[in-house]
Design a protein around this motif. Sequence first.
Motif, PDB file in Angstrom:
ATOM      1  N   UNK A 128     -62.389  38.352  86.029  1.00 47.90           N
ATOM      2  CA  UNK A 128     -63.565  38.912  85.356  1.00 47.90           C
ATOM      3  C   UNK A 128     -64.764  38.853  86.310  1.00 47.90           C
ATOM      4  N   UNK A 129     -64.814  39.792  87.293  1.00 48.46           N
ATOM      5  CA  UNK A 129     -65.900  39.767  88.293  1.00 48.46           C
ATOM      6  C   UNK A 129     -67.113  40.586  87.835  1.00 48.46           C
ATOM      7  N   UNK A 130     -68.113  39.913  87.277  1.00 49.32           N
ATOM      8  CA  UNK A 130     -69.333  40.587  86.835  1.00 49.32           C
ATOM      9  C   UNK A 130     -70.363  40.583  87.978  1.00 49.32           C
ATOM     10  N   UNK A 131     -69.978  41.083  89.138  1.00 48.35           N
ATOM     11  CA  UNK A 131     -70.890  41.052  90.279  1.00 48.35           C
ATOM     12  C   UNK A 131     -71.355  42.454  90.619  1.00 48.35           C
ATOM     13  N   UNK A 391     -71.374  54.391  81.742  1.00 48.34           N
ATOM     14  CA  UNK A 391     -71.935  54.513  80.400  1.00 48.34           C
ATOM     15  C   UNK A 391     -71.012  53.856  79.372  1.00 48.34           C
ATOM     16  N   UNK A 392     -69.713  54.054  79.548  1.00 49.14           N
ATOM     17  CA  UNK A 392     -68.757  53.427  78.623  1.00 49.14           C
ATOM     18  C   UNK A 392     -68.772  51.906  78.794  1.00 49.14           C
ATOM     19  N   UNK A 467     -63.347  46.556  84.782  1.00 51.85           N
ATOM     20  CA  UNK A 467     -62.972  47.620  83.855  1.00 51.85           C
ATOM     21  C   UNK A 467     -63.515  47.329  82.458  1.00 51.85           C
ATOM     22  N   UNK A 468     -63.651  48.379  81.685  1.00 48.47           N
ATOM     23  CA  UNK A 468     -64.172  48.240  80.316  1.00 48.47           C
ATOM     24  C   UNK A 468     -63.255  47.353  79.474  1.00 48.47           C
ATOM     25  N   UNK A 469     -61.949  47.407  79.742  1.00 52.01           N
ATOM     26  CA  UNK A 469     -60.994  46.650  78.945  1.00 52.01           C
ATOM     27  C   UNK A 469     -61.149  45.134  79.141  1.00 52.01           C
TER      28      UNK A 469
END
Length: 484
Positions: A128-131, A391-392, A467-469
Amino acid sequence: MPIPPDAFFLDHGDGLPLQVQLRRQIIAAVTAGRFRAGEKLPSTRALARHLGVARVTVAQAFAELVSTDYLASRDRAGHFISDAIERHLEAEPPAPAVPRFDWDSKLERRFGSARRSDRERDWRRFAYPFIYGQADPTLVDHAAWRDCAMRTLGRREFDSVTGDLYDADDTELVDHIARQILPRRGIAAHQGEILLTMGAQNALWLAAQVLLRPGASCAVEDPSYPGQREILSASGARLLPVPVDAHGLPPDAVPAGVAAVFTTASHQCPTNSTMPLARRKELLARAEAQGFAVVEDDYEFEMSFAGAPSPALKAIDRAGAVIYIGSFSKSVFPGVRLGYLVADPRFIAEARALRGMALRHPPGHMQRTLAHFLSLGHYDAQANRMRRAYARRRAVMLEAIAREGLQLASPEANGGSSFWLATGGVDSSALTERLKARDVLIEPGWPFFADPARGRGFFRLAYSSISAERIPEGIRRIAAAIRS
């Protein structure tokens, strides 16, 4: 990979037997990692001819190295660096060489001390790389870029892209920037007002070097892009942080006597707030009245999710005080390392001369490949694909943030590819380390502030590299870590 004969050298006047010299040279190269397991050595005949020695000298040196497992002999194939010695070196790494020259007395360490310590180079290993700022390969049109690169390397264009441009730029790329990219921001510029750079970071460095004499004062947003603050600090300028609010940089808070103001008006970094038009006009009026330049880093103008983006400061600048910085790192991919400066021709001429001293010009084949990527419509197609995907992801992340009760620090921000959040009292550095153990990577807030202590209660979550998932589960883990 074969080792060429000219990798070896013998000193015939050394007094040490030539066979011993050759043997020691191979052992030293293997120990230092220059020669690696499986690499083929030259034939005894070729190496003897190169070194000017009898073939038997080389053969005897090779034979002794085979007996000590440094080399392996293969029938009809020759001699190779042994796999056994690689396993031995992995078990017992060589001791580091002791430096003899006193570099500590020669270096001021103005640059090394500015290196970011919060970046995780192996970010891809996290689930889960939120960078921020890294490429998502699923959104990059690899086939189109390869086609453009093949066009560039074709016989028709090969001469033009392999020559030294001196201080010039690829006219096709500059022309496309002037006719297609800048008008989208309301900017009209001719080629003498545009300079290509090695990304926005290089553009900021050029601007700082040209604008700021040692000891000069400049105003910067607080919080702001850490790389910008590193550049300005190393330049010897006096940094005057100006706290931002929900609408970005307040013009009336700019200190008197500054030489320049650095701003991210469209998407304030890192809060993503947008400077309103009235405030933009006020900042430009002050720049004209007080005589300071405005450096506008418009690093992510393509990513706006609340209607058309506001016009760039450069678009409404009537006095010519704005130096505009654009980049292709976010809209193409970060590794392309190409950006541009747009400013008064006198400034561009000085920046061009400085760029010429430092690196001549960005690589010609990269410039032309990007020119094809833009002119053939691939850039617009990719930007649209990224905008839809972001956007998604943005919608999914907003929903997850609300569901998990996380706190947006800039709830009115409607652009960029990240969110700025408050921790609710938890130290974001400790939170970052705790989340790494849970396979989640976030960016702590401290690097963005002039006073790192002010950033302990904030962190940034980007969605360009995830990814959105995967977003909902990553947000759930972040919220659980904060609650714990």
